[in-house]
Design a protein around this motif. Structure first.
Motif, PDB file in Angstrom:
ATOM      1  N   GLY A 114       6.683   5.622   0.623  1.00  0.00           N
ATOM      2  CA  GLY A 114       6.193   5.466  -0.743  1.00  0.00           C
ATOM      3  C   GLY A 114       7.199   4.795  -1.647  1.00  0.00           C
ATOM      4  O   GLY A 114       6.937   4.596  -2.822  1.00  0.00           O
ATOM      5  N   SER A 115       8.376   4.431  -1.110  1.00  0.00           N
ATOM      6  CA  SER A 115       9.402   3.866  -1.979  1.00  0.00           C
ATOM      7  C   SER A 115       9.576   2.361  -1.811  1.00  0.00           C
ATOM      8  O   SER A 115      10.220   1.720  -2.623  1.00  0.00           O
ATOM      9  CB  SER A 115      10.737   4.555  -1.726  1.00  0.00           C
ATOM     10  N   TRP A 116       9.025   1.773  -0.739  1.00  0.00           N
ATOM     11  CA  TRP A 116       9.210   0.334  -0.531  1.00  0.00           C
ATOM     12  C   TRP A 116       8.405  -0.440  -1.560  1.00  0.00           C
ATOM     13  O   TRP A 116       7.237  -0.158  -1.795  1.00  0.00           O
ATOM     14  CB  TRP A 116       8.770  -0.056   0.878  1.00  0.00           C
ATOM     15  N   SER A 117       9.029  -1.416  -2.177  1.00  0.00           N
ATOM     16  CA  SER A 117       8.312  -2.196  -3.176  1.00  0.00           C
ATOM     17  C   SER A 117       8.900  -3.592  -3.313  1.00  0.00           C
ATOM     18  O   SER A 117      10.094  -3.792  -3.132  1.00  0.00           O
ATOM     19  CB  SER A 117       8.380  -1.472  -4.522  1.00  0.00           C
TER      20      SER A 117
ATOM     21  N   ALA B  29       0.826  -1.205   0.000  1.00  0.00           N
ATOM     22  CA  ALA B  29       0.000   0.000   0.000  1.00  0.00           C
ATOM     23  C   ALA B  29       0.861   1.256   0.000  1.00  0.00           C
ATOM     24  O   ALA B  29       1.878   1.330   0.671  1.00  0.00           O
ATOM     25  CB  ALA B  29      -0.925  -0.001   1.215  1.00  0.00           C
ATOM     26  N   ARG B  30       0.448   2.224  -0.806  1.00  0.00           N
ATOM     27  CA  ARG B  30       1.051   3.555  -0.877  1.00  0.00           C
ATOM     28  C   ARG B  30       2.401   3.577  -1.577  1.00  0.00           C
ATOM     29  O   ARG B  30       3.112   4.557  -1.494  1.00  0.00           O
ATOM     30  CB  ARG B  30       1.168   4.199   0.510  1.00  0.00           C
TER      31      ARG B  30
ATOM     32  N   VAL C 248       0.601  -6.693   9.999  1.00  0.00           N
ATOM     33  CA  VAL C 248       1.338  -6.239   8.813  1.00  0.00           C
ATOM     34  C   VAL C 248       1.904  -4.845   9.066  1.00  0.00           C
ATOM     35  O   VAL C 248       1.183  -3.929   9.442  1.00  0.00           O
ATOM     36  CB  VAL C 248       0.408  -6.201   7.575  1.00  0.00           C
ATOM     37  N   GLN C 249       3.207  -4.727   8.873  1.00  0.00           N
ATOM     38  CA  GLN C 249       3.846  -3.412   8.987  1.00  0.00           C
ATOM     39  C   GLN C 249       3.699  -2.707   7.643  1.00  0.00           C
ATOM     40  O   GLN C 249       4.145  -3.222   6.623  1.00  0.00           O
ATOM     41  CB  GLN C 249       5.330  -3.606   9.323  1.00  0.00           C
ATOM     42  N   LEU C 250       3.066  -1.547   7.634  1.00  0.00           N
ATOM     43  CA  LEU C 250       2.933  -0.795   6.390  1.00  0.00           C
ATOM     44  C   LEU C 250       4.314  -0.258   6.025  1.00  0.00           C
ATOM     45  O   LEU C 250       4.908   0.500   6.781  1.00  0.00           O
ATOM     46  CB  LEU C 250       1.937   0.353   6.545  1.00  0.00           C
ATOM     47  N   ARG C 251       4.838  -0.683   4.891  1.00  0.00           N
ATOM     48  CA  ARG C 251       6.213  -0.312   4.538  1.00  0.00           C
ATOM     49  C   ARG C 251       6.322   1.111   4.018  1.00  0.00           C
ATOM     50  O   ARG C 251       7.406   1.666   3.954  1.00  0.00           O
ATOM     51  CB  ARG C 251       6.761  -1.270   3.486  1.00  0.00           C
ATOM     52  N   ASN C 252       5.212   1.666   3.581  1.00  0.00           N
ATOM     53  CA  ASN C 252       5.253   3.033   3.080  1.00  0.00           C
ATOM     54  C   ASN C 252       4.386   3.909   3.985  1.00  0.00           C
ATOM     55  O   ASN C 252       3.276   4.277   3.633  1.00  0.00           O
ATOM     56  CB  ASN C 252       4.764   3.083   1.634  1.00  0.00           C
ATOM     57  N   PRO C 253       4.897   4.214   5.184  1.00  0.00           N
ATOM     58  CA  PRO C 253       4.055   4.865   6.179  1.00  0.00           C
ATOM     59  C   PRO C 253       3.811   6.334   5.840  1.00  0.00           C
ATOM     60  O   PRO C 253       4.352   6.866   4.883  1.00  0.00           O
ATOM     61  CB  PRO C 253       4.871   4.733   7.454  1.00  0.00           C
ATOM     62  N   PHE C 254       3.027   6.952   6.689  1.00  0.00           N
ATOM     63  CA  PHE C 254       2.721   8.360   6.505  1.00  0.00           C
ATOM     64  C   PHE C 254       3.876   9.189   7.034  1.00  0.00           C
ATOM     65  O   PHE C 254       4.599   8.757   7.918  1.00  0.00           O
ATOM     66  CB  PHE C 254       1.437   8.720   7.242  1.00  0.00           C
ATOM     67  N   LEU C 255       4.030  10.365   6.517  1.00  0.00           N
ATOM     68  CA  LEU C 255       5.132  11.228   6.958  1.00  0.00           C
ATOM     69  C   LEU C 255       4.883  11.694   8.383  1.00  0.00           C
ATOM     70  O   LEU C 255       3.756  11.837   8.792  1.00  0.00           O
ATOM     71  CB  LEU C 255       5.252  12.439   6.039  1.00  0.00           C
TER      72      LEU C 255
ATOM     73  N   ASN D 282       1.665   2.430  12.303  1.00  0.00           N
ATOM     74  CA  ASN D 282       1.828   1.954  10.938  1.00  0.00           C
ATOM     75  C   ASN D 282       1.699   0.446  10.839  1.00  0.00           C
ATOM     76  O   ASN D 282       2.235  -0.166   9.932  1.00  0.00           O
ATOM     77  CB  ASN D 282       3.165   2.423  10.382  1.00  0.00           C
ATOM     78  N   GLN D 283       1.008  -0.133  11.810  1.00  0.00           N
ATOM     79  CA  GLN D 283       0.807  -1.571  11.804  1.00  0.00           C
ATOM     80  C   GLN D 283      -0.674  -1.877  11.668  1.00  0.00           C
ATOM     81  O   GLN D 283      -1.495  -1.244  12.320  1.00  0.00           O
ATOM     82  CB  GLN D 283       1.324  -2.155  13.119  1.00  0.00           C
TER      83      GLN D 283
END
Lengths: 192, 505
Positions: free
Chosen positions: B497-500, A65-66, A185-192, A161-162
Motif C-alpha cells: 500500500g506504500s508504493w507510489s 492499485a491499492r 504488470v507487477q502489482l506494487r502494493n500486493p496483499f499481505l 501479484n502479477q
C-alpha cells in the motif's frame, strides 16, 4: 529547296500513343501504389499508437492499485487495519476493478475507485464514487480508444501479484488488420 | 507559328505531364513523412519514459539493499535521540526527497544526510552506464535515491520525540530515475518496515526436545530462570521422557551457577553485561534437579512421565508446542494431521518444503567445519555435525554480542573444546516426524561425547539424545536477546500500500 512539311502518319501516331499510354499507366500505377501505402501506413500507425497508449494507461493504473496514503496505519497494528482501497477485482471477465489513493489522504474519495473494461469493441476507464458503486458499465465511462480502432479483446489474468494483460485491436475500416499487445504488470502494493 | 516552334511545344508538354506526376508523388511522400517521423518520436519518448521508470525501480531495490547492509548504523536506538550526523529533520522542506510524504507526516520525518548535496545516497556503483557499450541498451541512465526516516509511535504516527519512539521505524525510499541528456525522469517511492528474522521466544528453555533425553554423564544445565513464568525456572522440556537414571547430572539457576566460582565470572560483550563463566558448576545444595536421589527431578524438568516425578502425564497432547520450528523461528514447518498435538506432517515436499524455502532465502549456508567465532546470525547447515557427517562441532562458535542460530539437518556432537554462543537447532527433514517423539531412526540426535563443551544458549532437537559427559548447557538471557536484536537479524520488507509514483522530481 523548301523541305516538305513532315507530318505524322497514322501509324506513327498510334505507336507514339501506345508508348505514351504504357509510360503514363506505369507512372499512375506507381502514384496509386505510393498513395495506398501511405494510407495503409497511416492507419497501421494509428492502430499501433492507440494500442501503445492504451497499454500504457492500463499498466500505469494497475501498478498504482491499492496505494493508500495512510500506509503507516499498517505498522504495529498486527494487520488489524485493512487497506481501505480494497482488492484488485477480476471477477468480471474483461474487466478489472481497483482503486488507489490519488490524493494520499488515506480515505477512498470520489473518482478514486476505478475500473478498466471492454464493452462493444471499445475499452473504457471509469471512475466511481465508491468502491461498491464501481462497475463495468459504460455509463459515465471514458472511452480510451479512437473511433478508428476496435478493441476486439481484453483479457486480464492474475498469477499471485502479477496481472497479465492481453489487448487486441483491429482497424475499424479493415478488421483484418490487427495488433495484439501483451504486458505483465507487477502489482506494487500486493496483499499481505 | 513555325513548325520548329510547334515541335518544341510538343516536347514541352510531355515534360510538363511528367513533372506534374512527379510532383504529386513528392507531395504524397512528404505528406506521409511527418506522420512516420511522429510515430518514431512517440516510440522514442515512450521508450525513454519506460527506461526512466525502470531505472527508478532499480534505485528502489538498491536503496533497500543499502538499508539492509547498513542496518547497524541506520536503525535508530529505541528511545534514544536520532543521530543528527545521519538524519536531518524535513520540516516544511518539500524538495527531494522530503516531498514524497504528505505535509503533516513530513514535519515529523527525517531525511538521510548523504552524498554531495546532502540528500542523495552515494552509491559506489549507482550508475547503470559505464560507457563500455556492454550495458543494458547502452543508455546513459542513472538513479538518485533519498531515504526518509519515520520513527513510529504506538498510534502509528511519526515522531521526532525520542521518548515516544520505542523502536518501530519505517524508511521511505524515494528513487528518481533519469536518462541522462534526454530530460526524462521518473520518480517512485516505497516505504519499508523492519521485522526480525529470528524472534526466539523469551521462555525457550536451554534444552528442548521432541523425543526422549537421557542423562548419562555428569552434565550441567543452567535453567532459563523465567521460562515457566516470572521466577519459574525451566531447564529441560521434552514431549517424551527424561531418563536421568544413568548419570550424575545436575541443574541449577544461573545465579547459583555463577556463584560457584565468582572469580571466574567475566562480564563480556560491548556493554559488559553478559556474565560468562568457563569454570562454574551447579554445586551440591544449590541444585534444582540432580541425579542424586534426594534431589531428583525438580520443577525445572518438564517431561512426559509421571513415574520419575515428571510433570506431565504420558500422552498429554497439550503441554508441548506442536511445531517446534514455528515455536522458535515463527515459521510453520509441519502440520498436525492426526490431532495428537504434535505437528508431524512436513508442509510441502523436501527439498522445497515450506521451511526449506524459508531457510534457503533467509539463512546463510554453512558447514560444520567452517563455523568459528566470527559466525553470526541464522546459519543453515545441511549435514550432520558429527563424525560421518560434517564432523563434530568444536572451537568457539559465535560470540556473546553476535550469537549464532545454527539449524543443523541431522545429529550434533560437540568436541571437548566447543564453546558455542546461541541456539543449536537440530532439524528433521523427513516427511513424517511422528517417530521422532519416540526416538525413531533418522531423527536428529544429541550424540554422546562432548567433554567439557560449553553451550551458552539453547539446544533444540526435533528428536532426542543424551546430555552427557561434562557438557555445560547454560541459558544466558542476554545472549538470546542479542540474537534477536542483532542488526543483521532485521529484515526490510515493503509495506503493502506504500508504493507510489504520485510525486515527481
Amino acid at each position: 529547296m523548301k523541305r516538305r512539311p513532315a507530318g505524322f502518319s497514322l501509324v506513327e501516331l498510334m505507336v507514339a500513343m501506345v508508348i505514351a499510354l504504357i509510360v503514363v499507366s506505369a507512372v499512375v500505377a506507381l502514384v496509386l501504389s505510393v498513395l495506398r501505402t501511405n494510407a495503409a501506413a497511416a492507419t497501421s500507425v494509428k492502430l499501433t499508437q492507440d494500442g501503445r497508449a492504451i497499454g500504457d494507461i492500463v499498466g500505469r493504473e494497475l501498478r498504482r492499485a491499492r496505494f493508500a496514503g495512510n500506509y503507516l496505519q499498517f505498522v504495529g497494528t498486527s494487520g488489524a487495519i485493512a487497506n481501505a482501497f480494497g482488492v484488485v477485482d477480476l471477477t468480471t471477465a474483461g474487466c478489472v476493478k481497483f482503486s488507489y489513493d490519488a490524493n494520499a489522504n488515506g480515505v477512498v474519495n470520489a473518482n478514486e475507485p476505478k475500473s478498466l473494461f471492454r464493452s462493444g469493441n471499445n475499452i473504457y476507464l471509469k471512475q466511481s464514487a465508491t468502491i461498491a458503486a464501481s462497475d463495468c458499465s459504460v455509463t459515465n465511462a471514458l472511452r480510451l480508444n479512437s473511433p478508428d480502432v476496435q478493441v476486439t479483446g481484453l483479457v486480464f489474468t492474475r498469477t499471485n501479484n502479477q496481472v497479465a494483460v492481453t489487448l487486441t485491436l483491429a482497424l475499424d475500416s479493415d478488421t483484418t488488420i490487427t495488433r495484439s499487445f501483451n504486458q505483465s504488470v507487477q502489482l506494487r502494493n500486493p496483499f499481505l | 507559328m513555325s513548325f520548329r516552334q510547334s515541335e518544341q511545344l510538343q516536347r514541352g508538354s510531355s515534360l510538363l505531364v511528367a513533372i506534374v506526376l512527379l510532383l504529386i508523388l513528392t507531395v504524397a511522400v512528404f505528406a506521409a513523412m511527418p506522420m512516420l517521423l511522429g510515430e518514431q518520436r512517440i516510440s522514442g519518448n515512450d521508450l525513454r519514459a519506460k527506461l526512466a521508470h525502470h531505472i527508478a525501480e532499480a534505485g528502489l531495490g538498491h536503496g533497500r539493499e543499502f538499508l539492509r547492509l547498513n542496518a547497524t548504523t541506520l536503525l535508530p536506538t529505541p528511545l534514544a535521540t536520532t543521530n543528527a550526523a545521519l538524519w536531518t529533520s524535513c520540516g516544511t522542506d518539500s524538495s527531494f526527497p522530503c516531498g514524497a510524504v504528505e505535509a503533516a507526516q513530513r514535519a515529523e520525518t527525517y531525511r538521510y544526510r548523504a552524498g554531495a548535496d546532502g540528500r542523495t545516497v552515494d552509491f559506489p556503483n549507482g550508475k547503470l552506464y559505464d560507457g563500455t557499450g556492454l550495458d543494458a541498451g547502452n543508455f546513459d541512465g542513472q538513479y538518485d535515491v533519498g531515504i526518509l526516516l519515520c520513527r513510529v509511535t504506538a498510534t502509528s504516527t511519526c515522531t521526532r520525540i525520542a521518548s515516544n519512539a520505542p523502536g518501530t521505524v519505517v524508511f521511505t525510499i524515494v528513487s528518481r530515475g533519469q536518462v541522462n541528456g534526454e530530460q526524462t525522469t521518473a520518480t517512485v517511492t516505497e516505504t519499508v518496515g523492519t521485522y526480525k528474522l529470528v524472534n526466539a521466544p523469551p521462555n525457550v528453555p536451554p534444552l528442548m526436545a521432541a523425543g526422549a533425553i537421557a542423562g548419562i554423564g555428569s552434565s550441567t544445565i543452567v535453567a532459563n530462570d523465567n521460562s515457566g513464568g516470572f521466577g519459574v525456572p525451566l531447564s529441560m522440556w521434552t514431549k517424551n521422557d527424561f531418563d536421568g537414571s544413568g548419570g550424575s547430572w545436575q541443574t541449577c539457576r544461573l545465579d547459583e551457577y555463577l556463584r560457584s566460582s565468582l572469580t571466574d565470572v567475566k562480564m563480556v560483550g560491548a556493554d559488559h553485561d553478559i556474565p560468562i563463566c568457563l569454570n562454574c558448576d551447579c554445586v551440591a545444595g544449590k541444585q534444582t534437579s540432580s541425579s542424586t536421589a534426594s534431589v531428583g527431578e525438580g520443577i525445572d524438568i518438564l517431561d512426559s512421565s509421571d513415574t520419575d516425578s515428571g510433570k506431565a502425564k504420558p500422552g498429554s497432547p497439550y503441554y508441548f508446542p506442536c511445531d517446534i520450528f514455528r515455536y522458535i523461528f515463527s515459521v510453520q514447518s509441519r502440520s498436525d494431521n492426526n490431532t495428537d498435538g504434535f505437528c508431524e506432517t512436513l508442509i510441502g515436499t523436501s527439498p522445497n518444503s515450506n521451511v526449506e524455502l524459508w531457510l534457503g532465502v533467509n539463512a546463510k549456508p554453512g558447514t560444520c567445519s567452517t563455523l568459528n567465532q566470527n559466525s553470526r546470525g541464522l546459519i543453515w547447515i545441511k549435514e550432520s555435525c558429527a563424525p560421518g557427517g560434517g564432523g563434530s562441532l568444536g572451537g568457539i562458535i559465535g560470540s556473546p554480542d553476535n550469537p549464532v542460530a545454527l539449524v543443523i539437518d541431522g545429529n550434533v556432537k560437540f568436541d571437548t573444546s566447543a564453546e558455542i554462543y546461541g541456539i543449536v537447532y537440530l532439524r528433521y527433514g523427513g516427511a513424517d516426524a511422528t517417530g521422532c517423539v519416540s526416538g525413531g531412526t533418522g531423527c536428529p540426535e544429541f550424540l554422546t561425547g562432548g567433554g567439557t563443551a560449553k553451550i551458552f544458549g539453547a539446544v533444540i532437537i526435533e528428536g532426542g539424545g543424551s546430555i552427557n559427559a561434562n557438557i555445560d548447557l547454560v541459558y544466558v538471557p542476554k545472549i538470546l536477546m542479542n540474537l534477536t536484536m542483532a542488526p543483521e537479524n532485521f529484515r526490510f520488507g515493503a509495506l503493502p500500500g506504500s508504493w507510489s509514483d504520485r510525486v515527481t522530481y
